[in-house]
Scaffold this motif. Sequence first.
Motif, PDB file in Angstrom:
ATOM      1  N   ILE A 233     -78.329  61.687  40.465  1.00 24.30           N
ATOM      2  CA  ILE A 233     -79.747  61.429  40.757  1.00 24.30           C
ATOM      3  C   ILE A 233     -79.996  59.926  40.838  1.00 24.30           C
ATOM      4  N   SER A 234     -79.369  59.178  39.924  1.00 28.09           N
ATOM      5  CA  SER A 234     -79.559  57.720  39.919  1.00 28.09           C
ATOM      6  C   SER A 234     -78.950  57.060  41.154  1.00 28.09           C
ATOM      7  N   GLN A 235     -77.977  57.739  41.768  1.00 26.71           N
ATOM      8  CA  GLN A 235     -77.355  57.215  42.992  1.00 26.71           C
ATOM      9  C   GLN A 235     -78.128  57.626  44.242  1.00 26.71           C
ATOM     10  N   LYS A 236     -79.258  58.276  44.028  1.00 24.27           N
ATOM     11  CA  LYS A 236     -80.171  58.661  45.111  1.00 24.27           C
ATOM     12  C   LYS A 236     -79.491  59.522  46.193  1.00 24.27           C
ATOM     13  N   VAL A 237     -78.773  60.539  45.746  1.00 26.37           N
ATOM     14  CA  VAL A 237     -78.205  61.484  46.710  1.00 26.37           C
ATOM     15  C   VAL A 237     -79.342  62.300  47.313  1.00 26.37           C
ATOM     16  N   GLY A 238     -79.135  62.794  48.534  1.00 28.34           N
ATOM     17  CA  GLY A 238     -80.169  63.590  49.190  1.00 28.34           C
ATOM     18  C   GLY A 238     -80.212  65.021  48.710  1.00 28.34           C
ATOM     19  N   ALA A 239     -79.119  65.468  48.069  1.00 26.42           N
ATOM     20  CA  ALA A 239     -79.035  66.830  47.529  1.00 26.42           C
ATOM     21  C   ALA A 239     -77.808  66.903  46.631  1.00 26.42           C
ATOM     22  N   ILE A 240     -77.749  67.938  45.814  1.00 26.83           N
ATOM     23  CA  ILE A 240     -76.559  68.216  44.989  1.00 26.83           C
ATOM     24  C   ILE A 240     -76.044  69.590  45.375  1.00 26.83           C
ATOM     25  N   PHE A 241     -74.719  69.704  45.482  1.00 24.41           N
ATOM     26  CA  PHE A 241     -74.074  70.945  45.921  1.00 24.41           C
ATOM     27  C   PHE A 241     -73.086  71.407  44.850  1.00 24.41           C
ATOM     28  N   ILE A 242     -73.304  72.601  44.310  1.00 21.07           N
ATOM     29  CA  ILE A 242     -72.373  73.207  43.353  1.00 21.07           C
ATOM     30  C   ILE A 242     -71.621  74.308  44.095  1.00 21.07           C
ATOM     31  N   ASN A 243     -70.333  74.066  44.311  1.00 21.29           N
ATOM     32  CA  ASN A 243     -69.544  74.967  45.158  1.00 21.29           C
ATOM     33  C   ASN A 243     -68.539  75.766  44.324  1.00 21.29           C
ATOM     34  N   ASN A 244     -69.042  76.818  43.681  1.00 23.30           N
ATOM     35  CA  ASN A 244     -68.205  77.760  42.931  1.00 23.30           C
ATOM     36  C   ASN A 244     -67.394  77.127  41.810  1.00 23.30           C
ATOM     37  N   ASP A 245     -67.845  76.009  41.258  1.00 27.66           N
ATOM     38  CA  ASP A 245     -67.155  75.435  40.109  1.00 27.66           C
ATOM     39  C   ASP A 245     -67.654  76.128  38.844  1.00 27.66           C
ATOM     40  N   ASN A 246     -66.756  76.770  38.106  1.00 30.60           N
ATOM     41  CA  ASN A 246     -67.162  77.568  36.951  1.00 30.60           C
ATOM     42  C   ASN A 246     -67.748  76.728  35.821  1.00 30.60           C
ATOM     43  N   THR A 247     -67.252  75.502  35.639  1.00 32.37           N
ATOM     44  CA  THR A 247     -67.778  74.641  34.589  1.00 32.37           C
ATOM     45  C   THR A 247     -69.224  74.253  34.886  1.00 32.37           C
ATOM     46  N   ALA A 248     -69.483  73.863  36.122  1.00 31.71           N
ATOM     47  CA  ALA A 248     -70.842  73.494  36.519  1.00 31.71           C
ATOM     48  C   ALA A 248     -71.773  74.704  36.480  1.00 31.71           C
ATOM     49  N   LEU A 249     -71.285  75.845  36.939  1.00 34.43           N
ATOM     50  CA  LEU A 249     -72.120  77.045  36.965  1.00 34.43           C
ATOM     51  C   LEU A 249     -72.469  77.517  35.555  1.00 34.43           C
ATOM     52  N   ALA A 250     -71.576  77.272  34.594  1.00 30.17           N
ATOM     53  CA  ALA A 250     -71.851  77.670  33.221  1.00 30.17           C
ATOM     54  C   ALA A 250     -73.004  76.857  32.619  1.00 30.17           C
ATOM     55  N   ALA A 251     -73.287  75.678  33.200  1.00 29.23           N
ATOM     56  CA  ALA A 251     -74.408  74.844  32.739  1.00 29.23           C
ATOM     57  C   ALA A 251     -75.438  74.703  33.846  1.00 29.23           C
ATOM     58  N   PHE A 252     -75.586  75.737  34.645  1.00 31.85           N
ATOM     59  CA  PHE A 252     -76.410  75.657  35.844  1.00 31.85           C
ATOM     60  C   PHE A 252     -77.893  75.407  35.536  1.00 31.85           C
ATOM     61  N   ASP A 253     -78.387  75.996  34.469  1.00 34.32           N
ATOM     62  CA  ASP A 253     -79.807  75.819  34.128  1.00 34.32           C
ATOM     63  C   ASP A 253     -80.161  74.342  33.949  1.00 34.32           C
ATOM     64  N   VAL A 254     -79.242  73.590  33.356  1.00 34.81           N
ATOM     65  CA  VAL A 254     -79.464  72.161  33.144  1.00 34.81           C
ATOM     66  C   VAL A 254     -79.550  71.431  34.478  1.00 34.81           C
ATOM     67  N   ILE A 255     -78.638  71.749  35.379  1.00 33.64           N
ATOM     68  CA  ILE A 255     -78.634  71.108  36.707  1.00 33.64           C
ATOM     69  C   ILE A 255     -79.927  71.422  37.450  1.00 33.64           C
ATOM     70  N   ALA A 256     -80.338  72.683  37.423  1.00 30.92           N
ATOM     71  CA  ALA A 256     -81.536  73.104  38.145  1.00 30.92           C
ATOM     72  C   ALA A 256     -82.784  72.396  37.609  1.00 30.92           C
ATOM     73  N   GLN A 257     -82.900  72.281  36.305  1.00 27.99           N
ATOM     74  CA  GLN A 257     -84.066  71.621  35.705  1.00 27.99           C
ATOM     75  C   GLN A 257     -84.129  70.140  36.080  1.00 27.99           C
ATOM     76  N   LEU A 258     -82.986  69.475  36.009  1.00 30.05           N
ATOM     77  CA  LEU A 258     -82.936  68.049  36.336  1.00 30.05           C
ATOM     78  C   LEU A 258     -83.240  67.808  37.811  1.00 30.05           C
ATOM     79  N   CYS A 259     -82.715  68.665  38.683  1.00 31.76           N
ATOM     80  CA  CYS A 259     -82.961  68.507  40.123  1.00 31.76           C
ATOM     81  C   CYS A 259     -84.427  68.723  40.459  1.00 31.76           C
ATOM     82  N   GLN A 260     -85.046  69.717  39.860  1.00 29.61           N
ATOM     83  CA  GLN A 260     -86.459  69.976  40.141  1.00 29.61           C
ATOM     84  C   GLN A 260     -87.337  68.844  39.628  1.00 29.61           C
ATOM     85  N   SER A 261     -86.984  68.322  38.459  1.00 27.49           N
ATOM     86  CA  SER A 261     -87.760  67.205  37.909  1.00 27.49           C
ATOM     87  C   SER A 261     -87.663  65.969  38.796  1.00 27.49           C
TER      88      SER A 261
END
Length: 346
Positions: A233-261
């Motif tokens: 987010i600090s690098q000002k990406v235009g979007a974030i893409f989670i592509n079937n990574d199990n580690t990221a998906l296991a913490a998906f709620d955190v990613i979704a909250q931060l992206c929406q904020s």
Amino acid sequence: MFYKTSKRLIKRNPNIKITSSKSLVRLLSFLIFCSPVFASLKAIDSPTFTIGLLQIVAHPALDKTQKGIVDGLQETYPTARIIVKTAQGNILNATMIAQKFVGEKVDVIAVLGTSAAQAAAKAAAKAAHATKTPVVFASITNPLGAKLVQSLDQPDGHVTGVSNYTAQTPQLLYFKELIPNLEKIGFIYNPGEGNSVTLLEKTADAAKDLNISIVPVAVTKTTEVSMATQRLISQKVGAIFINNDNTALAAFDVIAQLCQSAQIPLFVSDTDMVEQGALGALGPDQYTLGLQCASIILEILAGKNPRDIPVQFPERTERYLNKRVAEEISLNLLKEQLETIDKIIF
């Protein structure tokens, strides 16, 4: 015994008339059919199997695939014993569970996740008994790269299954249709998952042709996901893409909250995660993948050798969009854009 039982039944029910020896035979046949002895004989006639189901980590996508496997198996073998174990994202746990399944001589090991599949394949190959336990995987992007099979058409071993691979270019094109000025995408992945490394490489290659740059951030455990998301987010990406990574998906709620904020679109390749807070996805239905996996297991239980069963791929892909998330990140979509989407979640 049945003769005495019939006499007692007749005595208690005077309306029952035995008019001939045939009538007595019919009555005895009825009693035998209803007896516990006959029921046990019927159970012996029905084949019983034990399936060990190993899942690398719990998250909605893999859980839905697991349900597809269980439902598909129980439809044909309702009495099958299905032992479900989750490795909590730990490869050592996955190895121990796989070894236990092999030691218990389960008929088939079903596996969700690349590292878990590798652990199961290795445990089955080193089994003390002569016959290797068949391993059937699902939710694996690159079974060849993970060295689970020698060939997609003819695995030539004790492992086969269903890949969840969806080509990168159609996914990126869908993201650009929703966000035409998209130029930089953040990518969270675990370098310890061969599946994720392959997807990063493929995504980066496909992105070049579309003038999109991929910004990868590595994580090794779920507790690192929040910081990785904030970094992107600090690098000002235009979007974030989670592509079937199990580690990221296991913490998906955190990613979704931060992206929406931060008002940043979050894309996934797993359609089930759209309802969990992603903006959109182009991918297969995870439950259907589970059913495909179950069909392969049933072939093996019927006597077919895994080496002769080709690796399967998703039967179809669909475009998903979460309209509520679009509104929350102030993304205004045209009617023409919405008309191309297969499923809109409100």
